[in-house]
Design an enzyme around this catalytic site. Structure first.
Site, PDB file in Angstrom:
ATOM      1  N   ARG A 101      -9.984 -10.977  -4.082  1.00 33.52           N
ATOM      2  CA  ARG A 101      -9.943  -9.522  -4.259  1.00 33.52           C
ATOM      3  C   ARG A 101     -10.321  -9.100  -5.685  1.00 33.52           C
ATOM      4  NH1 ARG A 101      -7.485  -7.376   0.293  1.00 33.52           N
ATOM      5  NH2 ARG A 101      -6.027  -8.775   1.329  1.00 33.52           N
TER       6      ARG A 101
ATOM      7  N   HIS B 194      -8.636   1.936  -5.487  1.00 36.85           N
ATOM      8  CA  HIS B 194      -7.837   0.950  -4.753  1.00 36.85           C
ATOM      9  C   HIS B 194      -6.368   1.306  -4.940  1.00 36.85           C
ATOM     10  CE1 HIS B 194     -11.203  -1.684  -3.901  1.00 36.85           C
ATOM     11  NE2 HIS B 194     -11.611  -1.419  -5.128  1.00 36.85           N
ATOM     12  N   LEU B 195      -5.628   1.360  -3.853  1.00 37.78           N
ATOM     13  CA  LEU B 195      -4.214   1.687  -3.933  1.00 37.78           C
ATOM     14  C   LEU B 195      -3.432   0.615  -4.682  1.00 37.78           C
ATOM     15  CD1 LEU B 195      -3.975   2.873  -0.259  1.00 37.78           C
ATOM     16  CD2 LEU B 195      -3.608   4.331  -2.252  1.00 37.78           C
TER      17      LEU B 195
ATOM     18  N   TYR C 163       0.795  -1.225   0.000  1.00 42.48           N
ATOM     19  CA  TYR C 163       0.000   0.000   0.000  1.00 42.48           C
ATOM     20  C   TYR C 163       0.831   1.280   0.000  1.00 42.48           C
ATOM     21  CZ  TYR C 163      -3.571  -3.387   1.201  1.00 42.48           C
ATOM     22  OH  TYR C 163      -4.407  -4.470   1.189  1.00 42.48           O
TER      23      TYR C 163
END
Length: 145
Positions: free
Chosen positions: A112, A101-102, A24
């Site tokens: 995911r 989304h990072l 992240y």
């Protein structure tokens, strides 16, 4: 009147900069909010940035946005993959929604790869790190112009 963009961040995003920085990044949520607040001002927008680890709080904020926000930027975190109620709340919002989304979620674990929020989002930005938020704001500014 200056259009307001509601920027919502879901569970664990308060830990940005320290939680799995290899995934992240090292930018904190406070850094992202400060950068986006400055950018929003230059784009003629007002930013209302919030974070919660609680699904119901996020749903409440989306419902409140129906009365005052021109658009929503949302990083639902792990709720992307599980929250039908967040999808339902977003479906009741008439303005544009951009999901951020990072990380590049499609290169990660199979669970995911699916996002309920994407079913409502007008655009999805994944894998650009903190720059994804800026891209979302630019898109909304252009769309609302």
């Amino acid at each position: 009147m200056t259009p307001t963009i509601l920027m919502l961040n879901g569970p664990n995003l308060n830990l940005l900069g320290t939680r799995q920085p290899e995934v992240y990044g090292r930018t904190t949520l406070d850094d992202i909010v400060a950068d986006c607040t400055r950018l929003a001002g230059t784009l003629g927008l007002r930013l209302d940035a919030r974070q919660s680890n609680h699904e119901g709080v996020l749903v409440d904020w989306v419902q409140q946005a129906r009365e005052g926000a021109a658009g929503i930027v949302i990083n639902p975190g792990g709720l992307s993959h599980t929250s039908v109620v967040l999808l339902d709340a977003l479906n009741a919002f008439d303005g544009p929604v951009v999901e951020v989304h990072l990380s590049q979620i499609h290169r990660r674990e199979a669970f995911r790869h699916h996002s309920y929020v994407s079913l409502r989002a007008d655009g999805v930005i994944a894998g650009l790190g903190a720059e994804g938020y800026a891209a979302a704001l630019r898109h909304l500014a252009a769309r609302l112009a």
